[in-house]
Structure formats: structure tokens, C-alpha cells
Scaffold this motif. Structure first.
Motif, PDB file in Angstrom:
ATOM      1  N   THR B 229      46.359   9.890  86.378  1.00 52.68           N
ATOM      2  CA  THR B 229      47.379   9.322  85.485  1.00 52.68           C
ATOM      3  C   THR B 229      48.730   9.244  86.192  1.00 52.68           C
ATOM      4  O   THR B 229      49.491   8.301  85.990  1.00 52.68           O
ATOM      5  N   ARG B 342      53.152   4.473  78.736  1.00 48.10           N
ATOM      6  CA  ARG B 342      52.446   4.869  79.949  1.00 48.10           C
ATOM      7  C   ARG B 342      52.819   6.283  80.421  1.00 48.10           C
ATOM      8  O   ARG B 342      51.983   7.037  80.881  1.00 48.10           O
ATOM      9  N   LEU B 345      50.739   9.353  79.295  1.00 51.38           N
ATOM     10  CA  LEU B 345      49.284   9.407  79.546  1.00 51.38           C
ATOM     11  C   LEU B 345      48.763  10.819  79.838  1.00 51.38           C
ATOM     12  O   LEU B 345      47.781  11.251  79.217  1.00 51.38           O
ATOM     13  N   GLY B 372      48.827   1.490  78.984  1.00 50.66           N
ATOM     14  CA  GLY B 372      48.819   2.629  78.068  1.00 50.66           C
ATOM     15  C   GLY B 372      47.894   2.477  76.876  1.00 50.66           C
ATOM     16  O   GLY B 372      48.110   3.082  75.829  1.00 50.66           O
ATOM     17  N   CYS B 402      49.142   9.361  68.821  1.00 50.47           N
ATOM     18  CA  CYS B 402      49.642   8.164  69.505  1.00 50.47           C
ATOM     19  C   CYS B 402      50.946   7.698  68.867  1.00 50.47           C
ATOM     20  O   CYS B 402      51.910   7.349  69.551  1.00 50.47           O
ATOM     21  N   GLY B 407      53.655   5.312  70.060  1.00 48.84           N
ATOM     22  CA  GLY B 407      52.672   4.259  70.356  1.00 48.84           C
ATOM     23  C   GLY B 407      52.189   3.531  69.115  1.00 48.84           C
ATOM     24  O   GLY B 407      52.934   3.383  68.143  1.00 48.84           O
TER      25      GLY B 407
END
Lengths: 404, 472
Positions: B229, B342, B345, B372, B402, B407
């Protein structure tokens, strides 16, 4: 031996098989796809659907070509699922007419008698009343006729003998295409192998594919006994080779050694040096050749490269790839008798692609495909069909002995 | 309900019904929720679709469109029964215009066949979901599908110029066209990703993208998830935008090793698939060189670079068929689709493994690291209701995380029925109402793919319990 319930759990419904399934591509119907059929079989096992009314029609329309196995990332053994589901359906409610068809096709004596009788039938086709009985619709497949041939030139080779092999003479092949066996014998001798001839019977493949696993096991057990000894078994019929390589799953561990010493003719010829012999042959005088993958060779046995490498090694010939070469032609054993409409659609699709290539010869490695595609090509005045063995032998002796 | 009047619209072979048909079409590739249709139709033209939809509207029967049924969020599940409209007989390319780099096709065609038709001329249809060999153009539009090459080429919406669509009343609409959308509001953007809730898209003009002249692909093995990652962040930091930057963990390696007899270094815990492409071979080679430097500085174990097209296809097989190969490990999977920045991660992946362990379910990760977009793939046995419950719960916890990290609940698989109830985690009631208003522009009723995307719809709550799990 396989456990059907366990086999079914490997399908996670990703659908990657769909576009490789001939009946799904033709119908767009989920129930005529491998994923759909697996779901139906699983539902019937769970008691949620009825085998005869709900599942049987869709298993009947399945060709058993196993293209889905090639596409499947999860290695679902669809071929085994298909055979076991058909076996359950047949045991629950046996179809006598199908049994009779299988028995007659796989018995050389009866098949010969039928061929003699077929000369008197209008159009050389299965009479419609018989077809209606088997499939409910009009016949599409011509009755098989014995291949017409002129004698081949005298055989000569300077290669010395280095070993012995068995050759499966089988049921339909020896009656319909004796020339294929003759060519197989000559090609093997060209690389230094002679055939040990032994009394033998049918391999049981057609029975296994059509819901009669009991007979398939019985025939398979007898055949393995005939091939006792640790020498290679050469098979020139894709459907038979595929079943024989899977005898351990079908019959039991006593057949564990069979897979390791059973070879499609093309595999054996390639790995034992026929390419070097071909390099010395006169070749085919500039003809264009294409190749149709028999399903049980490409999907069943994963043999796709050897026949192509051999054909491409023939001097004075051009090889062109056939579009959708790995899609079933619709012959599929006795499928073209039992499911004439779908078989016809797939044949037309196949012959259409053959015409696109402008090839003069189509090679293939299975008697069922051979007869069915030859019928399609005859009807549409397209290429001539030859078994891969015939084509390879013609590279040495010329095409004259092979009557179209 | 009398469905026999459909026979006035379609041939008998275009209408499927009965126990087997209802069963066969009760779910797509998301198997946790299932619901049976009464009838499945296989129209061949836009006019036939319109006639079927008008029949549904007049008879007040719900309808749901379906392509290949490879969706992962239950978008093609007929939530309230009724009619499934399959596009699988609408699979023809109608026009190819290479000069203007576009193509018109019916939406039941498989994505891959679009590219097959123009590859020899040096073009392709860029959206490449892993299911592209089978998933349909219509399904890709419905889900606004992405794929490994999203990072550089964008998602489906960027490659659609226009659509012909049948609205929920059976009217035929044309939005955009060969030249794309004109001025005014961007309805095409609204249609892409609407998950079949605004109508049935029957034809589409797609953009053709030139194939890059130079492509180089590498599969890199790492000893830890974290080193992989961190490499992702490192590659992006160099300023290189790879065409694809994909990650797979040990679980996926195990599945593809079984499936394709591939071997990976035994101590590898993560793989990165990196692809660089472009028209200038020198530039592409330099990009790959800088990728290699970043991988090495993060302690990679092995770098395999494909030397020809065949090797390249083999490396991609690990990625494209990774999820499909999970059937080697367990009978069922649920693949999630969360998105995170990203930079989060490493933290997020640690969390995914912890949640799976706490819920006693297996997890494998395969995902678009470059943007991502996570795909934690839970594997379990759907014949055991307790496992199904744990899988659903674990999924919700992961999606919540998330959102917490800034996210999204979905990157490319859609909301369907799977993530409807998670929408309020991401959107306020006012946001959701705004979305509902958008939907009402086209669909003011409950017939067109009901009970999808937006939570708390009238008439869906009582049906919901029936969909779940192994019950039917």
C-alpha cells in the motif's frame, strides 16, 4: 468418485461462462446457460424444483460441450455435474427411445445394419416419425454413411520400430471412418510405433454423456481390462479420449493410471517427433486449411495446441484460424438427433465461419463433428472436412486417396 | 395477474415463465437477497421493449431490466416480482464510425465484443470491468462501471455519447447522440449510474479510444500488505499515472494459484499489478523504470514484467479472474465496494482483516489501489443462515469505516438492494430527497426497478424480509 452436492458449491454465480456457452449465446436465456443450469440442479437437489418438469428440458438442450469449464475461473466441473444430473433424471424416468438410440450407435454390428438399411430411406435422413419420437421435431441430421475412399499408396518408411501402443478402435469410428484408423496406424508407424491389436469394446462416453452412468462404468471397466499393460493408449476420437482420461472419477481409483497413459493422437504425434517427419514430406500443394476444435478435445482434454502445431508443420499449405473455432458445431454425440433445431442453428453458425476463412479443408479430431460439419459443408458447398489424422497422412501421400 | 396478454406483443419464445424460469432469474451475482419474477421477456428491439413497458404501466406490474446478471449489488433482482426485461437478445452492433471514433450498439451486447469489433482497427471501448467478457453495455451504463483502467481512462460515463431509452411509461427517449450531449443539463450523466431505475436503456453511442502503441505490465510481490500500500502512494507521488494500479492479497493468490497453477513467492503477502501505457515507448519505459525504483525501495520480493502479449494476458488473468476463482475456496462470496482516500489504504486494510477475524469469516482483498476503491471479498457458505448474517454485519461495519475515513459506500458496483440502507450514512435526508427529486423527473412511480438505490421507499420495507438469505 464425485459428490454432486459438493461439485455444485463451487459455482459462485460470477457468470463468466455465459458468453462461451453456445446455447446461451443463441437463446439469451439464463436457463440455457451453465450458471442457470447449475442453479436449477442445485434447486432440484434442495427439493425446490422438480427434476422432470423444471430441470430436464434445460439439461436436454445442453450440448455437454464443456466450453464453460474453459471459461470458469472457479474450475466448476460442469461436465461431471451435467452427467450426474442427467443420470438422476434418467433413473427417475427412463427414456426407452434414447436408450435404443445409444445402444444402436455404439454397437458396430447394429450400426452397420442401419447403414445398409439407410440406403433405402428417402433423402438418407432419419425418418420423421423416428425423429418425432426422439426429439419432438423434424430430423436435421443425415443418417451416417460409410466414408468413400480409394486405396492409399503403399506404405513406406525408413524409421525403425521403437515401441508399441494400443489404439482405441471404438464403436462408430471403426464403422464410419475406417480410413481414420488406417491413417492413425500409418502416422504412428512413421514415428516408430506399432499398434498392439487387442479385442476391445466401446468406451462408454456416449452413455456417460446421456444419463446412463451405470452402462458407462461397465463398458469402461471392460475396456481398461483390454488395455492391460503399461503402454500408451492412443485415441483419435475426442469424446472417447475425454471420458477415458476421466475414468478415475467415473469408475474409481482402480483406473488411476489410465489418464496418464491415454493420449489424443495429436498429442502423441507432436511429442514423438512427427513434425520432423512432416518436414520431409511433400505436403499439400498449396491448399488452405483451417481447424475446428472438437469440444471434448479443447474443453474436455485442454488439447488445442498440438493439432495446430502439426497442421502448421505441413509443407506447402496455409493455415488460417477459424473464428469461434472452440464453439460447438451442434453434433455433440447424439445431440443432433435429439435436439435437431439447436444443432442446426449451431451448424449454420459453424459453416458460416468456415466460409469466412475461404479454407478448402477443415480438419477436426472427432467423428461426430466430422459427419455433422461435412453435412453442413456439403449442403452449402463449402470446404471438405478431414480428420486431423487424414490430413496429416495426406501430407505424405497426397490428397488423391481421400475422396470428398 | 394475467400475463398471457404479453403474447400479443412478443413471440412465445420471447416469454419465459414457470417455476424454473422464476428461480433462474431470482438473483444476479449478488446472492444474499433473492426475489422471483413472474415472467421474463426477451425483446429484440427498442420498440418491443417500449411495448412491454407500456404493458407493465397499463397493468401496474413492476419491471426490472437485466443484462448478463453479473451485478454485485442485486440491481437486476426483481424486488417486487413482476417482469424481468432481459436485454440478452439485443446484442447487435448497429453502426461503426471509425472516422468519428464512435459506435452504436444495442445494450445487451457483452462489453468485450465492442472492443473485439474494432481492435483490428486500433481502437477499444475503454471501460473494462473485470466481468467485461460477459457483462453488458447496458449493465455497464446502469452501474457506471469502472475497472482496472479507470485510473487513467475514467469510468463508463466518460465513454458514452448518447443513449436511446424507454422511460417508465414506455416512451422512447433519445439523450445525446453521435456527437455527445448538447448544451443544457447533463441528463446523460444522470442516466449513467442510475441502476436501471430511470428506464431501460436499449441502445448507446459509445466512444472509441485508440489503443496505446506501447504497453508494459508488471506483477510485483511484496512481503507485507503495508509495503504494497505504501508503494501505491509512492508511485502516485512520483507524478506517474499508471494505466492501472491493482492490488491483491494472499487470499486471492491462493485462489488463482489453485485455478491457474500459478506460483508466487512463498513469503509474499500482497501483489501489485502495475501497467503503464502511452504512444511513446521511451516514455512508457521510463515510467515503468520509476515504478520499479519505488517498488524496490519498499522492499518488494519479485518483479515480473511481461515481455509479450501472451505474458501480459497471463498477468492480467490474476486480476481479472481473481474474484471468480474464489469458488475454489468457498461456496459463496460477497464482494464489497467501498472507496477511501488513497492515503488511508494501510489503515483500512488492517481494519478489514480485524473485522473479518472478529466475525469468523474469510476475507480476500482485490482492488483498484490507484483510486482507493476497495473490494473486500468475504467467502462463506450461504446455506448457513448464521454465516450470512455475519457477512452482512461485517460488510456494514467496513462500509461505515470507509465513510468515517472520508470515502464512499460504493465505487462501481452500485447500491442496488445491497447498500440501500447504508445511503443515510453518507447522505443527509435533504441530500436523499434531492436524489429522489431527480429520480421523479423520469420515474414517478413504483414500477421501474423498484426498491433500489434510495432507502425507505414506500412499499419496500415489508418485502425486504422476504428477499434475504437462504429462505427461498
Amino acid at each position: 468418485m464425485h459428490d454432486l452436492d459438493e461439485l455444485l458449491t463451487h459455482c459462485i454465480r460470477c457468470g463468466f461462462c455465459l458468453e462461451d456457452c453456445p446455447t446461451f449465446v443463441e437463446t439469451g436465456n439464463e436457463l440455457e446457460s451453465p450458471r442457470g443450469r447449475i442453479y436449477l440442479v442445485r434447486s432440484a437437489l434442495e427439493g425446490k424444483l422438480n427434476w422432470q418438469d423444471d430441470v430436464k428440458p434445460h439439461m436436454d438442450l445442453c450440448l455437454g460441450c464443456r466450453a464453460c469449464e474453459t471459461a470458469c475461473p472457479s474450475a466448476v466441473e460442469y461436465g461431471a455435474i451435467f452427467e450426474m444430473a442427467r443420470d438422476i433424471i434418467e433413473r427417475e424416468k427412463p427414456s426407452m427411445s434414447k436408450r435404443a438410440l445409444l445402444a444402436s450407435t455404439t454397437n458396430p454390428g447394429i450400426l452397420k445394419a442401419q447403414l445398409a438399411a439407410s440406403k433405402f430411406l428417402p433423402g438418407g435422413r432419419v425418418p420423421n416419425f423416428v425423429s418425432k419420437l426422439l426429439s419432438g421435431s423434424k430430423a436435421e441430421a443425415d443418417l451416417p454413411t460409410v466414408q468413400a475412399n480409394k486405396p492409399l499408396p503403399t506404405f513406406e518408411t525408413e524409421v525403425s520400430v521403437r515401441g508399441e501402443v494400443f489404439m482405441l478402435t471404438g464403436c462408430a469410428m471403426q464403422v464410419l471412418y475406417p480410413r481414420v484408423h488406417e491413417c492413425t496406424r500409418r502416422l504412428l508407424r512413421r514415428i516408430g510405433y506399432v499398434i498392439r491389436d487387442v479385442p476391445q469394446g466401446c468406451c462408454g462416453a456416449l452413455h456417460a454423456h446421456n444419463g446412463d452412468l451405470t452402462t458407462a462404468r461397465k463398458l469402461g471397466t471392460e475396456l481398461v481390462r483390454a488395455f492391460t499393460g503399461d503402454i500408451p493408449i492412443i485415441v483419435n476420437s475426442a469424446g472417447c479420449g475425454s471420458t477415458m482420461k476421466e475414468y478415475a472419477d467415473l469408475i474409481g481409483p482402480e483406473c488411476a493410471d489410465v489418464a496418464g497413459r491415454t493420449f489424443d493422437l495429436s498429442e502423441f504425434l507432436l511429442s514423438h517427433g512427427l513434425v520432423d517427419e512432416l518436414a520431409k514430406a511433400p505436403g499439400l500443394g498449396g491448399v488452405t486449411v483451417t481447424y475446428h476444435d472438437a469440444c471434448h478435445l479443447s474443453h474436455g482434454q485442454k488439447v488445442t495446441s498440438p493439432p495446430r502445431e502439426l497442421i502448421q508443420a505441413i509443407p506447402n499449405s496455409t493455415f488460417v484460424e477459424l473464428p469461434e473455432s472452440m464453439m460447438c458445431c451442434g453434433s455433440a454425440g447424439v445431440y443432433n438427433v435429439l435436439q435437431p433445431e439447436m444443432a442446426r442453428r449451431l451448424l449454420d453458425r459453424k459453416v458460416g465461419h468456415i466460409k469466412e476463412t475461404d479454407a478448402e479443408i477443415v480438419a477436426t479430431g472427432n467423428p461426430g463433428c466430422h459427419a455433422w460439419i461435412a453435412q453442413g459443408c456439403r449442403e452449402q458447398r463449402s470446404a471438405r472436412v478431414m480428420h486431423t489424422a487424414e490430413l496429416l497422412e495426406a501430407a505424405f501421400v497426397g490428397l488423391d486417396g481421400f475422396v470428398m | 395477474m394475467d400475463f398471457s396478454t404479453l403474447e400479443a406483443i412478443l413471440r412465445p419464445d420471447q416469454i419465459l415463465s414457470g417455476a424454473a424460469a422464476s428461480r433462474g432469474y431470482d438473483c444476479d451475482a449478488y446472492t444474499v437477497d433473492r426475489s422471483k419474477p413472474s415472467v421474463i421477456v426477451l425483446p429484440e428491439t427498442t420498440l418491443e421493449v417500449a411495448a412491454v413497458v407500456r404493458w407493465c404501466a397499463a397493468s401496474q406490474v413492476p419491471f426490472t431490466s437485466r443484462g448478463a446478471g453479473t451485478g454485485l449489488s442485486g440491481g437486476a433482482m426483481p424486488a417486487l416480482g413482476g417482469v424481468v426485461i432481459s436485454t440478452k437478445r439485443m446484442n447487435h452492433i448497429l453502426e461503426i464510425d471509425l472516422e468519428n471514433r464512435c459506435m452504436l450498439a444495442q445494450t445487451g451486447i457483452a462489453n468485450r465484443r465492442l472492443t473485439d469489433a474494432v481492435k483490428a482497427d486500433g481502437f477499444h471501448f475503454a471501460p473494462d470491468p473485470s466481468s467485461q467478457s460477459v457483462s453488458t453495455l447496458g449493465g455497464n451504463i446502469g452501474e457506471n462501471a469502472g475497472g482496472p483502467h479507470t485510473l487513467k481512462y475514467g469510468v463508463t460515463v466518460q465513454h458514452i455519447l448518447g443513449v436511446t431509452m424507454v422511460d417508465p411509461l414506455g416512451e422512447i427517449l433519445t439523450i445525446g447522440g453521435k456527437l455527445g450531449c448538447g448544451p443544457g443539463y447533463d441528463f446523460l450523466g444522470l442516466i449513467c449510474g442510475s441502476e436501471g431505475t430511470l428506464g431501460v436503456v436499449t441502445e448507446a453511442w459509445v466512444k472509441l479510444t485508440p489503443l496505446p502503441k506501447a504497453v508494459t505490465t508488471a506483477l510485483v510481490a511484496f512481503p507485507t500488505i503495508r509495503s504494497a500500500t505504501e508503494t501505491v502512494a509512492g508511485i502516485i507521488a512520483t507524478g506517474t499515472i499508471p494505466a492501472a494500479l491493482e492490488m491483491m492479497d494472499r487470499g486471492i493468490m491462493n485462489a488463482v494459484a489453485l485455478a491457474f497453477k500459478l506460483t508466487f513467492p512463498s513469503e509474499a503477502q500482497a501483489l501489485l499489478l502495475v501497467e503503464c501505457d502511452g504512444d511513446d515507448a521511451d516514455v512508457v519505459a521510463k515510467e515503468m523504470e520509476s515504478v520499479r525504483t519505488v517498488c524496490e525501495s519498499n522492499g518488494c520480493l519479485e518483479i515480473r514484467i511481461a515481455s509479450d502479449e501472451k505474458e501480459r494476458a497471463n498477468l492480467w488473468m490474476v486480476r481479472k479472474k481473481g474474484i471468480g476463482a474464489m469458488g475454489r475456496i468457498a461456496p459463496s462470496i460477497v464482494t464489497h465496494d467501498g472507496v477511501i482516500p488513497r492515503s488511508k489504504l494501510p489503515e483500512m486494510l488492517d481494519f478489514v482483516y480485524e473485522v473479518a477475524e472478529a466475525h469468523k469469516i474469510g476475507v480476500a482483498n482485490i482492488f483498484h489501489a490507484g483510486d482507493g476503491n476497495l473490494h473486500p471479498c468475504f467467502y462463506f457458505d450461504d446455506r448457513d443462515p448464521l454465516q450470512v448474517e455475519r457477512v452482512i454485519e461485517a460488510g456494514e461495519i467496513i462500509i461505515k469505516k470507509c465513510i468515517e475515513l472520508g470515502g464512499s459506500v460504493s465505487g462501481e458496483h452500485g447500491i442496488g438492494v445491497e447498500k440501500m440502507d447504508l445511503m443515510p450514512l453518507m447522505f443527509s435526508p435533504a441530500d436523499l430527497e434531492a436524489q429522489a427529486m431527480c429520480k421523479r423527473i423520469f420515474n414517478d412511480g413504483m414500477l421501474c426497478n423498484p426498491c433500489k438505490v434510495l432507502p425507505n421507499q414506500r412499499g419496500c420495507a415489508e418485502h425486504k424480509m422476504r428477499w434475504r438469505g437462504v429462505a427461498t
